[in-house]
Enzyme design. Sequence first.
Site, PDB file in Angstrom:
ATOM      1  N   LYS A   1      22.069   2.863 -39.951  1.00  0.00           N
ATOM      2  CA  LYS A   1      22.406   4.154 -39.353  1.00  0.00           C
ATOM      3  C   LYS A   1      21.158   5.013 -39.262  1.00  0.00           C
ATOM      4  O   LYS A   1      20.429   5.185 -40.252  1.00  0.00           O
ATOM      5  CB  LYS A   1      23.454   4.889 -40.174  1.00  0.00           C
ATOM      6  CG  LYS A   1      23.966   6.160 -39.492  1.00  0.00           C
ATOM      7  CD  LYS A   1      24.555   7.156 -40.480  1.00  0.00           C
ATOM      8  CE  LYS A   1      23.457   8.010 -41.091  1.00  0.00           C
ATOM      9  NZ  LYS A   1      23.964   9.186 -41.830  1.00  0.00           N
TER      10      LYS A   1
ATOM     11  N   ASP B   1      23.603   8.110 -35.080  1.00  0.00           N
ATOM     12  CA  ASP B   1      24.590   9.088 -35.539  1.00  0.00           C
ATOM     13  C   ASP B   1      24.105  10.515 -35.268  1.00  0.00           C
ATOM     14  O   ASP B   1      23.638  11.204 -36.167  1.00  0.00           O
ATOM     15  CB  ASP B   1      24.821   8.859 -37.040  1.00  0.00           C
ATOM     16  CG  ASP B   1      25.822   9.823 -37.651  1.00  0.00           C
ATOM     17  OD1 ASP B   1      26.707  10.295 -36.922  1.00  0.00           O
ATOM     18  OD2 ASP B   1      25.712  10.095 -38.868  1.00  0.00           O
TER      19      ASP B   1
ATOM     20  N   LYS C   1      26.125  12.794 -33.350  1.00  0.00           N
ATOM     21  CA  LYS C   1      27.302  13.671 -33.301  1.00  0.00           C
ATOM     22  C   LYS C   1      27.238  14.680 -32.159  1.00  0.00           C
ATOM     23  O   LYS C   1      27.345  15.898 -32.370  1.00  0.00           O
ATOM     24  CB  LYS C   1      27.474  14.400 -34.632  1.00  0.00           C
ATOM     25  CG  LYS C   1      27.592  13.500 -35.861  1.00  0.00           C
ATOM     26  CD  LYS C   1      27.781  14.339 -37.115  1.00  0.00           C
ATOM     27  CE  LYS C   1      27.933  13.488 -38.352  1.00  0.00           C
ATOM     28  NZ  LYS C   1      26.677  12.825 -38.756  1.00  0.00           N
TER      29      LYS C   1
ATOM     30  N   ASP D   1      29.271  19.257 -27.070  1.00  0.00           N
ATOM     31  CA  ASP D   1      28.888  20.250 -26.076  1.00  0.00           C
ATOM     32  C   ASP D   1      29.874  20.144 -24.916  1.00  0.00           C
ATOM     33  O   ASP D   1      30.896  19.461 -25.034  1.00  0.00           O
ATOM     34  CB  ASP D   1      27.440  20.004 -25.611  1.00  0.00           C
ATOM     35  CG  ASP D   1      26.719  21.286 -25.203  1.00  0.00           C
ATOM     36  OD1 ASP D   1      27.282  22.036 -24.379  1.00  0.00           O
ATOM     37  OD2 ASP D   1      25.602  21.529 -25.700  1.00  0.00           O
TER      38      ASP D   1
ATOM     39  N   THR E   1      33.251  14.074 -44.018  1.00  0.00           N
ATOM     40  CA  THR E   1      33.712  13.676 -45.354  1.00  0.00           C
ATOM     41  C   THR E   1      33.279  14.653 -46.447  1.00  0.00           C
ATOM     42  O   THR E   1      33.742  14.569 -47.574  1.00  0.00           O
ATOM     43  CB  THR E   1      33.212  12.261 -45.706  1.00  0.00           C
ATOM     44  OG1 THR E   1      31.793  12.193 -45.507  1.00  0.00           O
ATOM     45  CG2 THR E   1      33.888  11.220 -44.842  1.00  0.00           C
TER      46      THR E   1
ATOM     47  N   ARG F   1      22.755   6.635 -50.155  1.00  0.00           N
ATOM     48  CA  ARG F   1      22.077   6.824 -51.435  1.00  0.00           C
ATOM     49  C   ARG F   1      22.304   5.714 -52.455  1.00  0.00           C
ATOM     50  O   ARG F   1      21.365   5.360 -53.177  1.00  0.00           O
ATOM     51  CB  ARG F   1      22.475   8.187 -52.024  1.00  0.00           C
ATOM     52  CG  ARG F   1      21.624   9.320 -51.488  1.00  0.00           C
ATOM     53  CD  ARG F   1      22.189  10.690 -51.780  1.00  0.00           C
ATOM     54  NE  ARG F   1      23.334  10.983 -50.923  1.00  0.00           N
ATOM     55  CZ  ARG F   1      23.752  12.210 -50.637  1.00  0.00           C
ATOM     56  NH1 ARG F   1      23.128  13.252 -51.159  1.00  0.00           N
ATOM     57  NH2 ARG F   1      24.779  12.408 -49.844  1.00  0.00           N
TER      58      ARG F   1
END
Length: 238
Positions: A33, A60, A62, A65, A124, A215
């Site tokens: 990603k 990614d 997002k 608009d 999330t 992470r």
Amino acid sequence: MADERLIAALDFHTMEDVKALVNTLGDSVSYYKVGMELFYSVGGDVVRWLSAQGKDVFLDLKLHDIPNTVAGGLCSLMDLGATMLNVHAGGGYTMMKVAAERLHKEADKRGIPCPKLIAVTVLTSINQEDWEGLGQELQIKSAVVRYAKLAKKAGLDGVVASPQEAALIREACGPDFLIVTPGVRPEGASVDDQSRIATPAKALQNGASHLVIGRPIRAAKDPKAAAEAILKEMESVR
């Protein structure tokens, strides 16, 4: 060997850090990603480099608009060679529909495979208190399913949602709908800034098609061993 259901998040600022982790993980991870933090720092070169290494890329960014702007932006991003792109479902049905139609039309025109297009439902990191603070009256899970149904109706390939809503989305949208789940944490890992989480096995059992994990791999003392431990847990769920 790699499992394409695992997407490792490259939350870095430099190509040096990207190359170091990708080379460390080797054949263990085939899907990565690239998010805002990295893309805004180094640009499209990171997507091109990953593609040249034979890796799939979830870009990614997002997009959110007016319909024409989002559609045009996606068509521009398609040049980079990402496997999957995304928009915010909050942009609405018309935005998603125009985006999907334009992306497929442009891919056909160029004679190239169309990237998968998915929609972010509810981040999330958002908990019920945050959600209500936005003036939302539906429960988060109900809103997520509504967004997922809209995305499917608009012609998108799937959604981004927490693993806690994956089962509801799978039931509502069928077996072929992509459900990409951040907020996945192996047992004992730090929760960090995520609110709605699950373990890798639980996320897959709930119906997730892909797991985005950052992470717990990136910050591990031995990232390859951490990735392989996650892959081993994933093997139990098909």
